[in-house]
Scaffold this motif. Structure first.
Motif, PDB file in Angstrom:
ATOM      1  N   HIS A 149     149.607  38.852  55.519  1.00  0.00           N
ATOM      2  CA  HIS A 149     148.769  37.799  56.083  1.00  0.00           C
ATOM      3  C   HIS A 149     147.303  38.204  55.944  1.00  0.00           C
ATOM      4  CE1 HIS A 149     147.295  34.721  58.819  1.00  0.00           C
ATOM      5  NE2 HIS A 149     148.514  34.236  58.938  1.00  0.00           N
ATOM      6  N   PRO A 150     146.408  37.268  55.641  1.00  0.00           N
ATOM      7  CA  PRO A 150     144.998  37.635  55.469  1.00  0.00           C
ATOM      8  C   PRO A 150     144.320  38.128  56.738  1.00  0.00           C
ATOM      9  CG  PRO A 150     145.281  35.247  55.384  1.00  0.00           C
ATOM     10  CD  PRO A 150     146.650  35.853  55.337  1.00  0.00           C
ATOM     11  N   ARG A 151     144.911  37.833  57.890  1.00  0.00           N
ATOM     12  CA  ARG A 151     144.376  38.382  59.132  1.00  0.00           C
ATOM     13  C   ARG A 151     145.535  38.719  60.054  1.00  0.00           C
ATOM     14  NH1 ARG A 151     144.052  33.768  62.872  1.00  0.00           N
ATOM     15  NH2 ARG A 151     143.054  35.154  64.356  1.00  0.00           N
ATOM     16  N   SER A 152     145.236  39.239  61.224  1.00  0.00           N
ATOM     17  CA  SER A 152     146.289  39.656  62.144  1.00  0.00           C
ATOM     18  C   SER A 152     145.879  39.305  63.563  1.00  0.00           C
ATOM     19  CB  SER A 152     146.532  41.162  62.021  1.00  0.00           C
ATOM     20  OG  SER A 152     147.534  41.587  62.911  1.00  0.00           O
ATOM     21  N   LEU A 202     161.663  42.233  50.205  1.00  0.00           N
ATOM     22  CA  LEU A 202     160.779  41.741  49.155  1.00  0.00           C
ATOM     23  C   LEU A 202     159.467  42.495  49.007  1.00  0.00           C
ATOM     24  CD1 LEU A 202     161.412  37.914  49.421  1.00  0.00           C
ATOM     25  CD2 LEU A 202     161.836  39.368  47.437  1.00  0.00           C
ATOM     26  N   PRO A 203     158.920  43.138  50.059  1.00  0.00           N
ATOM     27  CA  PRO A 203     157.697  43.918  49.832  1.00  0.00           C
ATOM     28  C   PRO A 203     157.845  45.002  48.769  1.00  0.00           C
ATOM     29  CG  PRO A 203     158.009  43.563  52.175  1.00  0.00           C
ATOM     30  CD  PRO A 203     159.266  43.085  51.496  1.00  0.00           C
ATOM     31  N   PHE A 204     159.076  45.324  48.430  1.00  0.00           N
ATOM     32  CA  PHE A 204     159.323  46.399  47.471  1.00  0.00           C
ATOM     33  C   PHE A 204     159.885  45.861  46.156  1.00  0.00           C
ATOM     34  CE2 PHE A 204     160.094  47.541  51.904  1.00  0.00           C
ATOM     35  CZ  PHE A 204     158.948  48.293  52.115  1.00  0.00           C
ATOM     36  N   HIS A 205     159.682  44.568  45.926  1.00  0.00           N
ATOM     37  CA  HIS A 205     160.029  43.911  44.667  1.00  0.00           C
ATOM     38  C   HIS A 205     158.787  43.201  44.154  1.00  0.00           C
ATOM     39  CE1 HIS A 205     164.522  44.259  44.630  1.00  0.00           C
ATOM     40  NE2 HIS A 205     164.284  44.532  45.902  1.00  0.00           N
ATOM     41  N   ASP A 206     158.643  43.143  42.861  1.00  0.00           N
ATOM     42  CA  ASP A 206     157.465  42.540  42.239  1.00  0.00           C
ATOM     43  C   ASP A 206     157.692  41.052  42.036  1.00  0.00           C
ATOM     44  OD1 ASP A 206     155.052  42.164  41.022  1.00  0.00           O
ATOM     45  OD2 ASP A 206     155.684  42.943  39.069  1.00  0.00           O
ATOM     46  N   VAL A 207     157.511  40.281  43.102  1.00  0.00           N
ATOM     47  CA  VAL A 207     157.704  38.839  43.050  1.00  0.00           C
ATOM     48  C   VAL A 207     156.754  38.196  44.060  1.00  0.00           C
ATOM     49  CG1 VAL A 207     159.595  38.969  44.727  1.00  0.00           C
ATOM     50  CG2 VAL A 207     159.400  36.975  43.252  1.00  0.00           C
ATOM     51  N   PRO A 208     156.091  37.088  43.721  1.00  0.00           N
ATOM     52  CA  PRO A 208     155.159  36.450  44.657  1.00  0.00           C
ATOM     53  C   PRO A 208     155.893  35.672  45.749  1.00  0.00           C
ATOM     54  CG  PRO A 208     155.235  35.216  42.598  1.00  0.00           C
ATOM     55  CD  PRO A 208     156.081  36.441  42.391  1.00  0.00           C
ATOM     56  N   TRP A 209     155.583  35.997  47.007  1.00  0.00           N
ATOM     57  CA  TRP A 209     156.269  35.321  48.116  1.00  0.00           C
ATOM     58  C   TRP A 209     155.454  35.325  49.405  1.00  0.00           C
ATOM     59  CZ3 TRP A 209     157.933  37.790  52.718  1.00  0.00           C
ATOM     60  CH2 TRP A 209     157.676  39.178  52.764  1.00  0.00           C
ATOM     61  N   THR A 210     154.340  36.062  49.479  1.00  0.00           N
ATOM     62  CA  THR A 210     153.642  36.274  50.737  1.00  0.00           C
ATOM     63  C   THR A 210     152.457  35.336  50.926  1.00  0.00           C
ATOM     64  OG1 THR A 210     152.028  37.876  49.884  1.00  0.00           O
ATOM     65  CG2 THR A 210     154.205  38.735  50.503  1.00  0.00           C
ATOM     66  N   PHE A 211     151.807  35.462  52.090  1.00  0.00           N
ATOM     67  CA  PHE A 211     150.585  34.724  52.379  1.00  0.00           C
ATOM     68  C   PHE A 211     149.467  35.120  51.424  1.00  0.00           C
ATOM     69  CE2 PHE A 211     152.874  34.159  56.322  1.00  0.00           C
ATOM     70  CZ  PHE A 211     152.454  32.924  56.790  1.00  0.00           C
ATOM     71  N   ALA A 212     149.528  36.324  50.868  1.00  0.00           N
ATOM     72  CA  ALA A 212     148.522  36.756  49.899  1.00  0.00           C
ATOM     73  C   ALA A 212     148.759  36.157  48.519  1.00  0.00           C
ATOM     74  CB  ALA A 212     148.512  38.281  49.799  1.00  0.00           C
ATOM     75  N   ASP A 213     149.978  35.714  48.256  1.00  0.00           N
ATOM     76  CA  ASP A 213     150.319  35.163  46.944  1.00  0.00           C
ATOM     77  C   ASP A 213     150.068  33.671  46.845  1.00  0.00           C
ATOM     78  OD1 ASP A 213     151.323  37.615  45.823  1.00  0.00           O
ATOM     79  OD2 ASP A 213     153.089  37.386  47.097  1.00  0.00           O
ATOM     80  N   ALA A 214     150.033  32.982  47.982  1.00  0.00           N
ATOM     81  CA  ALA A 214     149.852  31.527  47.996  1.00  0.00           C
ATOM     82  C   ALA A 214     149.411  31.115  49.393  1.00  0.00           C
ATOM     83  CB  ALA A 214     151.155  30.811  47.621  1.00  0.00           C
ATOM     84  N   PRO A 215     148.688  29.985  49.533  1.00  0.00           N
ATOM     85  CA  PRO A 215     148.237  29.528  50.854  1.00  0.00           C
ATOM     86  C   PRO A 215     149.368  28.900  51.676  1.00  0.00           C
ATOM     87  CG  PRO A 215     147.512  28.000  49.175  1.00  0.00           C
ATOM     88  CD  PRO A 215     148.141  29.145  48.440  1.00  0.00           C
ATOM     89  N   ILE A 216     150.365  29.704  51.961  1.00  0.00           N
ATOM     90  CA  ILE A 216     151.522  29.273  52.755  1.00  0.00           C
ATOM     91  C   ILE A 216     151.054  28.912  54.162  1.00  0.00           C
ATOM     92  CG2 ILE A 216     153.680  30.128  53.768  1.00  0.00           C
ATOM     93  CD1 ILE A 216     153.661  32.149  51.300  1.00  0.00           C
ATOM     94  N   ASP A 217     151.710  27.934  54.783  1.00  0.00           N
ATOM     95  CA  ASP A 217     151.344  27.537  56.139  1.00  0.00           C
ATOM     96  C   ASP A 217     152.202  28.214  57.199  1.00  0.00           C
ATOM     97  OD1 ASP A 217     149.246  25.395  55.674  1.00  0.00           O
ATOM     98  OD2 ASP A 217     150.868  24.662  54.402  1.00  0.00           O
ATOM     99  N   THR A 218     153.504  28.336  56.940  1.00  0.00           N
ATOM    100  CA  THR A 218     154.401  28.956  57.912  1.00  0.00           C
ATOM    101  C   THR A 218     155.445  29.786  57.176  1.00  0.00           C
ATOM    102  OG1 THR A 218     155.751  26.931  57.940  1.00  0.00           O
ATOM    103  CG2 THR A 218     154.149  27.198  59.722  1.00  0.00           C
TER     104      THR A 218
END
Length: 366
Positions: free
Chosen positions: A63-66, A187-203
């Motif tokens: 997440h871009p912030r916490s 998934l943090p240990f696999h090379d695949v885009p899925w996080t808030f840093a990879d796309a502007p996900i809302d939830t």
């Protein structure tokens, strides 16, 4: 409690997405059995721990912030998914709304659609069991409130093209939700885009009580913007806190405490080791099935699906193996932390014995 009601052993549990909690999680949970995060003014310590849990989840999902205003600990993935749909509906401009989700989406979205009276539109998958982008684009319209992507699907462990789905959602004015209930801690240990840093996900849904090794119940909902939780809040006039965004009132303090303990103990190195070990076991098992002539779906995450004849599947169940099938009828094994290589060898030994006894070693003998 007598011996007849002892907890079930995980020794032969091969298709569950839950596992033995980490010892630190178990110890922490026992200390907070009677606390209620739903009344934070009364139970201040568990409220502080929930804030810590949300901060840790934000770290896991990039997440871009916490901050404590970016989510909460749910009863599980079903509640988190329902809340994502509910927030999208509440934030929509009005009128009838719909949710677009892949066919691989968890059945909790059908529950959410029924409870919240929204239309659920499911779109087909591509040949790799991921959401078909063209179909998703064709399914959205001006009434679409939410597009769903799955990061670690229940049947095949596939990750949908999250950035592409997010672009489709936002171009239409809809919100984007990622269901990473099971996949979020591998998934943090696999090379695949899925996080808030990879796309502007809302939830996002991510469950500590799955691969996060927390006690049950400990699901998680993480939001990009605190306004999402505001859209879920209702007034709570007899509590010292003025509003509550959660579905349930009384919630599990044990789940919160256990989640914090597990994440503080295991992030990131412990989770990395677990993810790598589970993946090695899945690949080993997939190769063992293929060597025996069974058709296997390649395990990109630690879930193995193999086309085992129905009579053999049923005999394996009768032998005490807790296994399940995909919607297409394949045997589905989830290589969770409690599923050891020795356990898999024992399972394959029973499989070989049963297959030899009925003369059908391959999937072609249905």
């Amino acid at each position: 409690m007598n011996g007849q009601h002892a907890p079930q052993s995980f020794d032969r549990v091969l298709s569950s997405m839950c596992t033995e909690p980490h010892p630190a999680a178990r110890t922490a949970a026992e200390r907070f059995l009677a606390t209620n995060p739903g009344d934070p003014a009364t139970y201040g310590t568990i409220a502080e721990l929930e804030s810590r849990a949300v901060e840790l989840l934000c770290t896991v999902v990039d997440h871009p912030r916490s901050g404590p205003d970016l989510g909460y600990l749910t009863s599980g993935g079903t509640e988190a998914n329902l809340q994502a749909v509910r927030a999208a509906r509440n934030l929509a401009a009005g009128g009838d709304v719909n949710v677009v989700a892949p066919e691989s989406a968890h059945f909790s979205f059908r529950k959410a659609a029924a409870i919240l009276d929204v239309e659920l539109r499911t779109v087909p998958l591509d040949r790799d069991h991921r959401a078909d982008i063209e179909a998703a684009s064709a399914a959205v319209d001006e009434n679409t409130a939410l597009v769903v992507g799955v990061a670690g699907s229940t049947e095949y462990g596939r990750v949908d093209p999250i950035p592409d789905l997010c672009a489709i959602a936002h171009e239409t004015g809809a919100r984007m939700h990622v269901d990473a209930a099971w996949g979020g801690f591998v998934l943090p240990f696999h090379d695949v885009p899925w996080t808030f840093a990879d796309a502007p996900i809302d939830t996002m849904t991510i469950d500590p009580h799955k691969l996060g090794r927390a006690v049950v119940p400990a699901g998680g909902l993480v939001v990009r913007d605190p306004a999402t939780l505001d859209a879920l809040a209702i007034e709570t006039p007899y509590l010292e806190t003025h509003a509550q965004a959660t579905v349930t009132g009384t919630r599990s303090g044990a789940g919160v405490a256990g989640a914090v303990a597990a994440m503080e103990e295991l992030w990131p190195d412990g989770y990395r080791e677990t993810a790598q070990r589970c993946q090695r076991n899945a690949e080993w098992l997939a190769a063992a099935f293929a060597d025996r002539g069974y058709t296997v779906v390649d395990p990109s995450l630690p879930i193995v699906a193999a086309s085992i004849p129905t009579p053999i599947f049923e005999e394996l169940r009768s032998a005490g193996w807790k296994i399940a099938r995909t919607d297409r009828g394949e045997l589905r094994i989830v290589c969770m932390p409690h599923v050891t290589r020795d356990t898999l060898r024992a399972f394959l030994s029973d499989l070989d014995r049963i297959a030899e006894s009925d003369g059908s070693r391959t999937a072609g003998s249905r």
